[in-house]
Write a protein that holds these residues in place. Structure first.
Motif, PDB file in Angstrom:
ATOM      1  N   ARG A  66       0.812  -1.216   0.000  1.00 39.87           N
ATOM      2  CA  ARG A  66       0.000   0.000   0.000  1.00 39.87           C
ATOM      3  C   ARG A  66       0.846   1.266   0.000  1.00 39.87           C
ATOM      4  O   ARG A  66       0.386   2.328  -0.365  1.00 39.87           O
ATOM      5  CB  ARG A  66      -0.975  -0.014   1.195  1.00 39.87           C
ATOM      6  N   HIS A  84      -1.870  -5.258  -4.126  1.00 36.82           N
ATOM      7  CA  HIS A  84      -2.638  -4.019  -4.006  1.00 36.82           C
ATOM      8  C   HIS A  84      -2.424  -3.087  -5.201  1.00 36.82           C
ATOM      9  O   HIS A  84      -3.360  -2.459  -5.682  1.00 36.82           O
ATOM     10  CB  HIS A  84      -2.261  -3.310  -2.699  1.00 36.82           C
ATOM     11  N   ASP A 101     -15.501  -0.116  -4.364  1.00 37.39           N
ATOM     12  CA  ASP A 101     -15.117   1.087  -5.115  1.00 37.39           C
ATOM     13  C   ASP A 101     -14.697   0.668  -6.518  1.00 37.39           C
ATOM     14  O   ASP A 101     -14.591  -0.536  -6.807  1.00 37.39           O
ATOM     15  CB  ASP A 101     -13.991   1.862  -4.409  1.00 37.39           C
ATOM     16  N   ASP A 106     -13.265  -7.579  -2.308  1.00 38.23           N
ATOM     17  CA  ASP A 106     -12.201  -6.575  -2.311  1.00 38.23           C
ATOM     18  C   ASP A 106     -10.860  -7.304  -2.280  1.00 38.23           C
ATOM     19  O   ASP A 106     -10.817  -8.524  -2.077  1.00 38.23           O
ATOM     20  CB  ASP A 106     -12.365  -5.672  -1.070  1.00 38.23           C
ATOM     21  N   ASP A 107      -9.772  -6.563  -2.449  1.00 40.11           N
ATOM     22  CA  ASP A 107      -8.477  -7.253  -2.355  1.00 40.11           C
ATOM     23  C   ASP A 107      -8.137  -7.579  -0.903  1.00 40.11           C
ATOM     24  O   ASP A 107      -7.530  -8.599  -0.625  1.00 40.11           O
ATOM     25  CB  ASP A 107      -7.342  -6.448  -3.039  1.00 40.11           C
ATOM     26  N   MET A 108      -8.565  -6.718   0.020  1.00 33.55           N
ATOM     27  CA  MET A 108      -8.252  -7.001   1.426  1.00 33.55           C
ATOM     28  C   MET A 108      -9.304  -6.424   2.363  1.00 33.55           C
ATOM     29  O   MET A 108      -9.986  -5.447   2.039  1.00 33.55           O
ATOM     30  CB  MET A 108      -6.884  -6.446   1.802  1.00 33.55           C
ATOM     31  N   ILE A 109      -9.439  -7.067   3.526  1.00 34.31           N
ATOM     32  CA  ILE A 109     -10.204  -6.463   4.615  1.00 34.31           C
ATOM     33  C   ILE A 109      -9.183  -6.203   5.711  1.00 34.31           C
ATOM     34  O   ILE A 109      -8.566  -7.133   6.229  1.00 34.31           O
ATOM     35  CB  ILE A 109     -11.329  -7.381   5.154  1.00 34.31           C
ATOM     36  N   SER A 110      -8.979  -4.928   6.017  1.00 35.15           N
ATOM     37  CA  SER A 110      -7.992  -4.582   7.039  1.00 35.15           C
ATOM     38  C   SER A 110      -8.736  -4.156   8.310  1.00 35.15           C
ATOM     39  O   SER A 110      -9.054  -4.970   9.160  1.00 35.15           O
ATOM     40  CB  SER A 110      -7.081  -3.489   6.492  1.00 35.15           C
ATOM     41  N   THR A 111      -9.079  -2.885   8.435  1.00 36.74           N
ATOM     42  CA  THR A 111      -9.842  -2.454   9.619  1.00 36.74           C
ATOM     43  C   THR A 111     -11.333  -2.736   9.450  1.00 36.74           C
ATOM     44  O   THR A 111     -12.113  -2.601  10.389  1.00 36.74           O
ATOM     45  CB  THR A 111      -9.697  -0.929   9.825  1.00 36.74           C
ATOM     46  N   GLY A 112     -11.742  -3.068   8.240  1.00 37.27           N
ATOM     47  CA  GLY A 112     -13.154  -3.367   7.961  1.00 37.27           C
ATOM     48  C   GLY A 112     -13.986  -2.138   7.621  1.00 37.27           C
ATOM     49  O   GLY A 112     -15.151  -2.271   7.242  1.00 37.27           O
ATOM     50  N   GLY A 113     -13.397  -0.946   7.726  1.00 34.05           N
ATOM     51  CA  GLY A 113     -14.142   0.289   7.469  1.00 34.05           C
ATOM     52  C   GLY A 113     -14.825   0.300   6.099  1.00 34.05           C
ATOM     53  O   GLY A 113     -15.997   0.679   5.978  1.00 34.05           O
ATOM     54  N   THR A 114     -14.105  -0.147   5.079  1.00 31.11           N
ATOM     55  CA  THR A 114     -14.646  -0.146   3.708  1.00 31.11           C
ATOM     56  C   THR A 114     -15.863  -1.069   3.612  1.00 31.11           C
ATOM     57  O   THR A 114     -16.896  -0.709   3.059  1.00 31.11           O
ATOM     58  CB  THR A 114     -13.539  -0.612   2.725  1.00 31.11           C
TER      59      THR A 114
HETATM   60  C1  R5P Z   1      -8.374   0.036  -0.774  1.00 32.48           C
HETATM   61  O1  R5P Z   1      -7.801   0.579  -1.691  1.00 32.48           O
HETATM   62  C2  R5P Z   1      -8.354  -1.438  -0.612  1.00 32.48           C
HETATM   63  O2  R5P Z   1      -8.746  -2.081  -1.808  1.00 32.48           O
HETATM   64  C3  R5P Z   1      -9.281  -1.898   0.494  1.00 32.48           C
HETATM   65  O3  R5P Z   1     -10.586  -1.488   0.199  1.00 32.48           O
HETATM   66  C4  R5P Z   1      -8.884  -1.339   1.820  1.00 32.48           C
HETATM   67  O4  R5P Z   1      -7.500  -1.409   2.014  1.00 32.48           O
HETATM   68  C5  R5P Z   1      -9.580  -2.046   2.935  1.00 32.48           C
HETATM   69  O5  R5P Z   1      -9.172  -1.495   4.143  1.00 32.48           O
HETATM   70  P1  R5P Z   1     -10.131  -1.385   5.389  1.00 32.48           P
HETATM   71  O6  R5P Z   1     -10.637  -2.767   5.691  1.00 32.48           O
HETATM   72  O7  R5P Z   1      -9.250  -0.839   6.475  1.00 32.48           O
HETATM   73  O8  R5P Z   1     -11.243  -0.440   5.018  1.00 32.48           O
END
Ligand code: R5P
Length: 286
Positions: free
Chosen positions: A88, A122, A161, A210-218
């Motif tokens: 990232r 990413h 997105d 999505d490519d990743m779930i990090s904090t889950g906010g998205t």
């Molecule tokens: C954003 O560009 C990535 O594709 C993910 O949507 C994002 O990194 C997810 O992060 P989080 O789970 O913290 O919202």
């Protein structure tokens, strides 16, 4: 083919190659020790599978040590990094920032790899830092096959997105269903509305990918929007489940019915294996 690695044992176990075990220890001061089993002395070519999830710095150092030893022994290495850490930070967002992804890839490249693979990176452009043969492998085929077994009603695959719409499109192709992405529209000076760009999800099952779930906010935001649209079930999945902090709780609280992901990062929801992808790539390579 022979295979080794420290952080991705669950993937390695599923591969039909001969394993090279490692003795691994951490000293009281935090330094690490790695020794390959003696069998390695007869080997000329090896696959290293090493994912760089948290603690990513330890997993990186483990990888550097393994790569350097293989280089010393004159072993050709195919490197498969299921989750590429630091991807990232793909540029300097502010002046004088370290572009850590570039540094990581250039160090990896310095070990004269035979080939390099990663999964749903990413930022695809990052692979330009690897001079050897490299490929970003997508997990959409294994995710699609997993979703085929779910009992989905009139499914739609949604990307949170526009950036991840390729993932949604590929998964939708496997399921032979529609796909879309959430689009932000400015309604007035103060009001911004986010909705699926063109599809009505009312009464339908939606899979957000999505490519990743990090904090889950998205995912939380996407789920809230879709629930307002009258969506029936909402499944949330990603290739890489980083799952930072209380993310599971947050996702459940907004009514996400199912969380899924691949084993690029070990997690209780990482039930889809990327091992078949490694086998496919190696068959092409060898
Ligand atoms: C954003 O560009 C990535 O594709 C993910 O949507 C994002 O990194 C997810 O992060 P989080 O789970 O913290 O919202």
């Amino acid at each position: 083919m022979y295979v080794t690695g420290i952080s991705s044992k669950t993937i390695i176990e599923k591969l039909p190659y001969e394993k090279i075990e490692t003795e691994y220890r951490e000293f009281p001061d935090g330094e690490i020790y790695i020794r390959f089993e003696e069998k390695i002395k007869k080997i000329r070519e090896i696959l290293i599978v090493q994912s760089l999830y948290y603690p990513q710095n330890t997993h990186l150092i483990q990888l550097f040590f393994m790569l350097d030893t293989c280089k010393e022994l004159g072993i050709k290495v195919h490197l498969f990094v299921p989750y590429l850490a630091y991807a990232r930070q793909d540029k300097s967002f502010k002046k004088y920032e370290c572009v850590s992804s570039k540094t990581v890839l250039e160090i990896l490249d310095s070990f004269d790899l035979k080939s390099f693979y990663t999964v749903d990176v990413h930022e695809k452009k990052l692979l330009k830092h690897i001079k050897t043969e490299s490929k970003n492998v997508t997990a959409t085929s294994v995710i699609g096959r997993y979703l085929e077994k779910e009992d989905l009603k009139d499914p739609v695959i949604i990307s949170p997105d526009e950036g991840a719409v390729d993932i949604a499109k590929r998964v939708a192709e496997i399921l032979d269903c529609e796909y879309d992405y959430l689009e932000k529209k400015r309604i007035s000076g103060h009001i911004v509305e986010t909705k699926p760009k063109s599809i009505n999800t009312k009464g339908r099952d939606v899979v957000i990918v999505d490519d990743m779930i990090s904090t889950g906010g998205t995912m939380v935001k996407a789920c809230e929007i879709l629930k307002k649209e009258g969506t029936r079930k909402v499944l949330a999945g990603a290739t890489h489940l980083l799952m930072v902090g209380d993310v599971e709780e947050k996702l459940k609280k907004v009514g996400i019915d199912k969380i899924f992901g691949t084993d690029t990062i070990p997690h209780k929801y990482s039930s889809i294996s990327v091992a078949p992808l490694i086998e496919e790539e190696l068959k092409i390579m060898l």
